[in-house]
Design a protein around this motif. Sequence first.
Motif, short mmCIF file in Angstrom:
data_model
loop_
_atom_site.label_atom_id
_atom_site.label_comp_id
_atom_site.label_asym_id
_atom_site.label_seq_id
_atom_site.Cartn_x
_atom_site.Cartn_y
_atom_site.Cartn_z
N GLY A 1 0.75 -1.24 0.00
CA GLY A 1 0.00 0.00 0.00
C GLY A 1 0.78 1.29 0.00
O GLY A 1 0.18 2.36 0.04
N SER A 2 2.11 1.26 -0.05
CA SER A 2 2.87 2.50 -0.12
C SER A 2 2.83 3.05 -1.55
O SER A 2 2.49 2.34 -2.49
CB SER A 2 4.31 2.28 0.32
N TYR A 3 3.21 4.33 -1.71
CA TYR A 3 3.14 4.94 -3.03
C TYR A 3 3.96 6.22 -3.04
O TYR A 3 4.00 6.95 -2.05
CB TYR A 3 1.69 5.26 -3.39
N ALA A 4 4.63 6.48 -4.16
CA ALA A 4 5.34 7.75 -4.34
C ALA A 4 5.27 8.15 -5.81
O ALA A 4 5.33 7.29 -6.69
CB ALA A 4 6.81 7.63 -3.90
N TYR A 5 5.11 9.45 -6.05
CA TYR A 5 5.09 9.91 -7.44
C TYR A 5 5.57 11.35 -7.53
O TYR A 5 5.60 12.09 -6.54
CB TYR A 5 3.69 9.78 -8.05
N ALA A 6 5.95 11.72 -8.74
CA ALA A 6 6.34 13.10 -9.05
C ALA A 6 5.44 13.59 -10.18
O ALA A 6 5.13 12.84 -11.11
CB ALA A 6 7.80 13.16 -9.48
N ASP A 7 5.03 14.85 -10.10
CA ASP A 7 4.17 15.46 -11.12
C ASP A 7 4.86 16.71 -11.64
O ASP A 7 4.81 17.77 -11.02
CB ASP A 7 2.81 15.81 -10.52
N PRO A 8 5.54 16.60 -12.80
CA PRO A 8 6.29 17.76 -13.31
C PRO A 8 5.40 18.97 -13.60
O PRO A 8 5.83 20.11 -13.40
CB PRO A 8 6.92 17.22 -14.61
#
Length: 368
Positions: free
Chosen positions: A323-330
């Motif tokens: 259930g973990s999560y990481a993201y980048a949104d340029p």
Amino acid sequence: MPSGEIQQRVQRHIDSLVGTGAETGVQVAVYRDGALVVDAVAGSADPAAGRALTSGTPVFSFSTGKNMATTIAHALVARGYLGYDTRVADLWPEFGEHGKAATTLRHVLTHTAGLPAMPREITPADLPDRSRVCAALAGAEPRWPPGTAVGYHAYTFGFLVGELARRATGRPMRELLREWVTAPLGIDGQLYFGAPAEALPGFARLEQPARDRPGGPADDDAILAPWERRPGAELGNDDEILRADIPSVGSATAHGLAAMFDALLRARLVDPAQLAQLSALAFEGTDRVFGTPARMALGFPLGRAGAPAEERSAAFGWPGGGGSYAYADPARGVAFALTKTRLRPDFDTALSVTAILADHLARDEERP
């Protein structure tokens, strides 16, 4: 410590999740345009010991660690050690057997190398043995010609990237991660491929309801073995695994992951041209492992998890089993990460927090 509206909303939400027993420990961190706007934490790092979770407590977060491995791969390109179209066998000659000679770093990053599953002789107990795992991968036959189809490379991905890095630089991923990412960003002790033994007492302990534990017989028709498909808390609580350099998975704080992605967005780890290249669509198809649509950038799935179908953003980043999560949104200058100690077969907690963040950003954009 951030004190704005979004910090307060996220903190209230994760406090509620822990208070109702839905979660035992949650970390959330968000950067926006270089500023830390959320650094929220709730619950326990080790309920049995009565140890509180803090924003500096590393949590073994399974495939969320692929964000770290992929970042190192892009740093290898940025520093001139590799090119995206470098053939794996140019550095690792024995890998070229059985139709794999044309496999490139690009194929590895897009999960199109044709090696989604570990050879069946490899078990979780073998994961700390890099030489054994890599020899098995070198001798494996691809399930499809490299570059022709996509399928999630659950554990093989990190070993492929890691062996390329080792052969290109002469150094393991754990050292590159520290020298190129954590030390210059001031986040030592927050991202690990293989932690030192003395750090382990400060790690979170994972827990998992009995109904969610991996089990059952192996399915001969399934591409991934049961242990590759579903994470088990015992793996993330095993000191030997935590000390091993296994760059398919990793230990991290939410703050460390978000800080890494923020640095990537702000051209501290790659230049703007490379950022545009690595976040563009590189391969699209049906995932051979899961049977679901896959849109791959170079090393990351494209799109924010839980976003409306019509949203085709350039956001990129990996979730992790449990259930973990990481993201980048340029486009929005946002770097997001969530880690948690209770393993569940869904991403409900992460999606509920990203929905709060999306609502906050939409309100901001509507303000004159």
